[in-house]
Design an enzyme around this catalytic site. Structure first.
Site, PDB file in Angstrom:
ATOM      1  N   THR A   1      13.439   4.533   5.885  1.00 62.07           N
ATOM      2  CA  THR A   1      14.533   4.458   4.919  1.00 62.07           C
ATOM      3  C   THR A   1      14.903   5.841   4.396  1.00 62.07           C
ATOM      4  OG1 THR A   1      13.721   2.281   4.281  1.00 62.07           O
ATOM      5  CG2 THR A   1      15.305   3.292   2.807  1.00 62.07           C
TER       6      THR A   1
ATOM      7  N   TYR B   1       1.755   1.580  10.174  1.00 59.82           N
ATOM      8  CA  TYR B   1       3.132   1.066  10.098  1.00 59.82           C
ATOM      9  C   TYR B   1       3.518   0.528  11.467  1.00 59.82           C
ATOM     10  CZ  TYR B   1       8.253   1.303   9.301  1.00 59.82           C
ATOM     11  OH  TYR B   1       9.600   1.029   9.180  1.00 59.82           O
TER      12      TYR B   1
ATOM     13  N   LYS C   1       1.625  -1.668   6.940  1.00 59.96           N
ATOM     14  CA  LYS C   1       2.972  -2.176   6.719  1.00 59.96           C
ATOM     15  C   LYS C   1       3.348  -2.943   7.981  1.00 59.96           C
ATOM     16  CE  LYS C   1       7.805  -0.797   6.083  1.00 59.96           C
ATOM     17  NZ  LYS C   1       8.766   0.345   6.018  1.00 59.96           N
TER      18      LYS C   1
ATOM     19  N   VAL D   1       6.494  -3.290   1.239  1.00 61.08           N
ATOM     20  CA  VAL D   1       7.114  -1.968   1.308  1.00 61.08           C
ATOM     21  C   VAL D   1       8.603  -2.243   1.410  1.00 61.08           C
ATOM     22  CG1 VAL D   1       7.303   0.204   2.542  1.00 61.08           C
ATOM     23  CG2 VAL D   1       5.090  -0.959   2.413  1.00 61.08           C
TER      24      VAL D   1
END
Length: 294
Positions: free
Chosen positions: A47, A136, A164, A206
């Site tokens: 992001t 992740y 995540k 998250v």
């Protein structure tokens, strides 16, 4: 072990009109987030447009956000790479800044096998044994899925403390939960799957949407964790249109549009991403008005 909390915000990177990083707005936004429901701020993740940031920009962002957040929340550095050597160097440098953890994405494009993934993450963790690591897994962006059995092996490494999980598969998340110790934290990588993942033992999310509704997300998670499941469901359903509106095109294009609509001068995205189309903007604006976010 560091507890990253319930709501980890995957923070955007604000830019000036000329495309340079806007550190002033970064500082103000980071402070705003921890004042409105965010437990930990993730800097330079997907992001945050990490693929188009230089390492120098990332290190500066880590320091600016750490200063802005202070003792009010945790700061996690996105220092992953598809080069193990590069990820180690970046993580070691970030560790010297006094941050609270590191996010390590599955290596993208080169698609290593599971043994290669295991060795990659193990090498990074062992290079910074005092820094908590959050794995992740986002196969839609990386082209490779970090399998639950590999996560279980990695969870045996003391400072690999969380994942995540953004595969979009509840079955996969369930298997991760069944194969890892209770103190290994699972975080939803998709806002819309936060509530379902809480039901199988996730610690939180998250989040992208927490830029706009961090306090409501906190309330939803806390409601579920205290047995108020009906209230949690109602909040989830209330927020669902926003979750969907923020992903009508590539993240973080809609989110930056939404923040700009709120008056945050976060700028646009860096190429090859582009600004939101008029349809995306209008659809997001309608949802934000319905939620009294404008």
């Amino acid at each position: 072990m560091v507890n990253f909390g319930r709501v980890v915000t995957a923070m955007i990177t604000p830019f000036h009109a000329d495309g340079s990083v806007n550190y002033d707005v970064t500082e103000k936004l980071a402070a705003h987030l921890v004042e409105h429901g965010t437990d930990a701020v993730l800097v330079c993740g997907t992001t945050g447009e990490s693929p188009t940031l230089t390492w120098e920009e990332e290190y500066e962002l880590f320091q600016v956000v750490k200063k802005a957040v202070g003792s009010r929340g945790k700061v996690i550095a996105g220092t992953g790479s598809n080069s193990t050597r590069e990820a180690i160097a970046a993580t070691q440098k970030a560790a010297t800044l006094g941050l609270d953890g590191s996010l390590q994405v599955v290596p993208y494009y080169n698609k290593p096998p599971q043994e290669g993934l295991y060795r990659h993450f193990k090498a990074i963790a062992q290079s910074c044994p005092d820094l908590p690591i959050m794995l992740y897994n986002i196969p839609g962006r990386t082209g490779q899925n970090l399998l639950p059995e590999t996560v279980a092996r990695l969870a045996e490494i003391p400072n690999i403390t969380a994942i995540k999980e953004a595969s979009g598969s509840l079955d996969q998340a369930s298997l991760v939960r069944s194969l890892t110790p209770p103190d290994f934290q699972i975080y939803s990588g998709d806002d819309s799957l936060t509530l379902p993942l809480l039901a199988i033992g996730a610690a939180g999310v998250v989040s992208v949407a927490s830029h706009l509704v961090g306090e409501t997300l906190q309330s939803m998670i806390q409601a579920y964790q205290t047995g108020k499941t009906q209230e949690a469901t109602q909040l989830h359903l209330k927020l669902l249109p926003l979750f969907k509106a923020l992903f009508t095109t590539t993240n973080p294009i809609p989110l930056k549009c939404g923040l700009n609509l709120q008056g945050w001068d976060v700028g646009s995205t860096r190429p090859p991403l582009c600004e939101a189309s008029e349809d995306v903007k209008q659809g997001l604006e309608v949802v934000m008005q319905q939620l009294n976010l404008l």
